[in-house]
Design a protein around this motif. Structure first.
Motif, PDB file in Angstrom:
ATOM      1  N   ASP A  82       0.834  -1.205   0.000  1.00 48.59           N
ATOM      2  CA  ASP A  82       0.000   0.000   0.000  1.00 48.59           C
ATOM      3  C   ASP A  82       0.864   1.248   0.000  1.00 48.59           C
ATOM      4  N   ALA A  83       1.960   1.228   0.731  1.00 55.83           N
ATOM      5  CA  ALA A  83       2.874   2.373   0.781  1.00 55.83           C
ATOM      6  C   ALA A  83       3.483   2.613  -0.591  1.00 55.83           C
ATOM      7  N   ASN A  84       3.867   1.520  -1.256  1.00 57.37           N
ATOM      8  CA  ASN A  84       4.428   1.658  -2.613  1.00 57.37           C
ATOM      9  C   ASN A  84       3.391   2.229  -3.584  1.00 57.37           C
ATOM     10  N   LYS A  85       2.141   1.745  -3.453  1.00 56.27           N
ATOM     11  CA  LYS A  85       1.069   2.251  -4.304  1.00 56.27           C
ATOM     12  C   LYS A  85       0.844   3.741  -4.057  1.00 56.27           C
ATOM     13  N   ASN A  86       0.870   4.127  -2.758  1.00 60.09           N
ATOM     14  CA  ASN A  86       0.685   5.539  -2.410  1.00 60.09           C
ATOM     15  C   ASN A  86       1.811   6.404  -2.984  1.00 60.09           C
ATOM     16  N   GLU A  87       3.047   5.900  -2.890  1.00 63.64           N
ATOM     17  CA  GLU A  87       4.191   6.638  -3.439  1.00 63.64           C
ATOM     18  C   GLU A  87       4.059   6.775  -4.953  1.00 63.64           C
ATOM     19  N   LEU A  88       3.627   5.689  -5.600  1.00 63.62           N
ATOM     20  CA  LEU A  88       3.444   5.713  -7.053  1.00 63.62           C
ATOM     21  C   LEU A  88       2.345   6.704  -7.429  1.00 63.62           C
ATOM     22  N   LEU A  89       1.232   6.648  -6.699  1.00 72.44           N
ATOM     23  CA  LEU A  89       0.139   7.580  -6.976  1.00 72.44           C
ATOM     24  C   LEU A  89       0.557   9.028  -6.720  1.00 72.44           C
ATOM     25  N   ALA A  90       1.324   9.263  -5.659  1.00 65.01           N
ATOM     26  CA  ALA A  90       1.813  10.602  -5.346  1.00 65.01           C
ATOM     27  C   ALA A  90       2.733  11.094  -6.458  1.00 65.01           C
ATOM     28  N   SER A  91       3.577  10.208  -6.950  1.00 68.22           N
ATOM     29  CA  SER A  91       4.484  10.556  -8.038  1.00 68.22           C
ATOM     30  C   SER A  91       3.706  10.877  -9.312  1.00 68.22           C
ATOM     31  N   GLN A  92       2.702  10.036  -9.599  1.00 67.08           N
ATOM     32  CA  GLN A  92       1.878  10.272 -10.787  1.00 67.08           C
ATOM     33  C   GLN A  92       1.105  11.589 -10.672  1.00 67.08           C
ATOM     34  N   LEU A  93       0.617  11.866  -9.444  1.00 69.24           N
ATOM     35  CA  LEU A  93      -0.113  13.111  -9.210  1.00 69.24           C
ATOM     36  C   LEU A  93       0.812  14.312  -9.394  1.00 69.24           C
ATOM     37  N   ALA A  94       2.017  14.246  -8.884  1.00 62.43           N
ATOM     38  CA  ALA A  94       2.996  15.326  -9.036  1.00 62.43           C
ATOM     39  C   ALA A  94       3.326  15.529 -10.515  1.00 62.43           C
ATOM     40  N   GLN A  95       3.477  14.437 -11.251  1.00 65.27           N
ATOM     41  CA  GLN A  95       3.771  14.518 -12.681  1.00 65.27           C
ATOM     42  C   GLN A  95       2.597  15.142 -13.439  1.00 65.27           C
ATOM     43  N   ALA A  96       1.372  14.747 -13.086  1.00 68.80           N
ATOM     44  CA  ALA A  96       0.182  15.289 -13.736  1.00 68.80           C
ATOM     45  C   ALA A  96       0.061  16.785 -13.452  1.00 68.80           C
ATOM     46  N   ARG A  97       0.360  17.182 -12.182  1.00 70.36           N
ATOM     47  CA  ARG A  97       0.317  18.610 -11.838  1.00 70.36           C
ATOM     48  C   ARG A  97       1.350  19.385 -12.645  1.00 70.36           C
ATOM     49  N   SER A  98       2.520  18.819 -12.780  1.00 70.82           N
ATOM     50  CA  SER A  98       3.589  19.459 -13.539  1.00 70.82           C
ATOM     51  C   SER A  98       3.184  19.616 -15.008  1.00 70.82           C
ATOM     52  N   GLN A  99       2.592  18.556 -15.571  1.00 69.47           N
ATOM     53  CA  GLN A  99       2.135  18.629 -16.961  1.00 69.47           C
ATOM     54  C   GLN A  99       1.018  19.655 -17.113  1.00 69.47           C
ATOM     55  N   LEU A 100       0.130  19.723 -16.129  1.00 66.80           N
ATOM     56  CA  LEU A 100      -0.965  20.688 -16.165  1.00 66.80           C
ATOM     57  C   LEU A 100      -0.422  22.117 -16.108  1.00 66.80           C
ATOM     58  N   GLU A 101       0.548  22.350 -15.223  1.00 63.53           N
ATOM     59  CA  GLU A 101       1.151  23.683 -15.135  1.00 63.53           C
ATOM     60  C   GLU A 101       1.851  24.057 -16.445  1.00 63.53           C
ATOM     61  N   ALA A 102       2.557  23.094 -17.027  1.00 60.92           N
ATOM     62  CA  ALA A 102       3.237  23.350 -18.300  1.00 60.92           C
ATOM     63  C   ALA A 102       2.210  23.675 -19.388  1.00 60.92           C
ATOM     64  N   SER A 103       1.109  22.927 -19.393  1.00 64.76           N
ATOM     65  CA  SER A 103       0.053  23.159 -20.370  1.00 64.76           C
ATOM     66  C   SER A 103      -0.582  24.533 -20.151  1.00 64.76           C
ATOM     67  N   GLU A 104      -0.826  24.897 -18.882  1.00 63.21           N
ATOM     68  CA  GLU A 104      -1.403  26.213 -18.578  1.00 63.21           C
ATOM     69  C   GLU A 104      -0.459  27.328 -19.030  1.00 63.21           C
ATOM     70  N   ASN A 105       0.840  27.154 -18.767  1.00 64.19           N
ATOM     71  CA  ASN A 105       1.819  28.156 -19.198  1.00 64.19           C
ATOM     72  C   ASN A 105       1.837  28.293 -20.720  1.00 64.19           C
ATOM     73  N   GLN A 106       1.769  27.152 -21.403  1.00 61.38           N
ATOM     74  CA  GLN A 106       1.744  27.168 -22.860  1.00 61.38           C
ATOM     75  C   GLN A 106       0.501  27.887 -23.370  1.00 61.38           C
ATOM     76  N   HIS A 107      -0.638  27.629 -22.732  1.00 61.98           N
ATOM     77  CA  HIS A 107      -1.880  28.291 -23.126  1.00 61.98           C
ATOM     78  C   HIS A 107      -1.808  29.794 -22.861  1.00 61.98           C
ATOM     79  N   ARG A 108      -1.213  30.189 -21.750  1.00 56.42           N
ATOM     80  CA  ARG A 108      -1.049  31.628 -21.454  1.00 56.42           C
ATOM     81  C   ARG A 108      -0.197  32.292 -22.537  1.00 56.42           C
ATOM     82  N   GLU A 109       0.881  31.616 -22.927  1.00 55.58           N
ATOM     83  CA  GLU A 109       1.743  32.153 -23.978  1.00 55.58           C
ATOM     84  C   GLU A 109       0.979  32.253 -25.300  1.00 55.58           C
ATOM     85  N   GLN A 110       0.194  31.237 -25.619  1.00 61.45           N
ATOM     86  CA  GLN A 110      -0.594  31.264 -26.850  1.00 61.45           C
ATOM     87  C   GLN A 110      -1.625  32.388 -26.815  1.00 61.45           C
ATOM     88  N   ILE A 111      -2.254  32.571 -25.658  1.00 61.63           N
ATOM     89  CA  ILE A 111      -3.242  33.645 -25.507  1.00 61.63           C
ATOM     90  C   ILE A 111      -2.556  34.998 -25.672  1.00 61.63           C
TER      91      ILE A 111
END
Length: 110
Positions: A6-35
């Motif tokens: 369960d701890a490994n699953k939580n770490e994996l999910l936390a890592s995936q969540l951090a990666q998704a947040r990072s991708q979302l921020e990058a996408s938001e920044n790209q959209h701001r630049e496009q706007i």
């Protein structure tokens, strides 16, 4: 107690969540630049449109002035033709009067 799995699953999910947040921020920044880029282009196009309207207004005024000038030239030509006809008529009348005067002189002399 959390199992190691369960701890490994939580770490994996936390890592995936951090990666998704990072991708979302990058996408938001790209959209701001496009706007921002689209806004800049829109401003440029608005400026060009405004200048085009000014140019169209100026060209319209020039066309109107040329039409007015053409009308005046046509009127002048018509007046010139009228004066030429009038001058021709007066010349004929003058020739006739001159001829009459010449005949009258001849009559007086003889």
């Amino acid at each position: 107690v959390i199992s190691r799995t369960d701890a490994n699953k939580n770490e994996l999910l936390a890592s995936q969540l951090a990666q998704a947040r990072s991708q979302l921020e990058a996408s938001e920044n790209q959209h701001r630049e496009q706007i921002a880029e689209l806004t800049r282009k829109n401003d440029e196009l608005s400026s060009l449109l405004s200048q085009s309207r000014i140019d169209i207004d100026e060209l319209t005024r020039e066309v109107q002035q040329k039409e007015e000038l053409s009308n005046v030239q046509n009127q002048l030509e018509a007046t010139k033709n009228e004066l030429a006809l009038s001058n021709s008529s007066h010349s004929k009348q003058l020739e006739e009067v001159t001829s009459q005067l010449s005949r009258a002189r001849s009559d007086i002399i003889s």
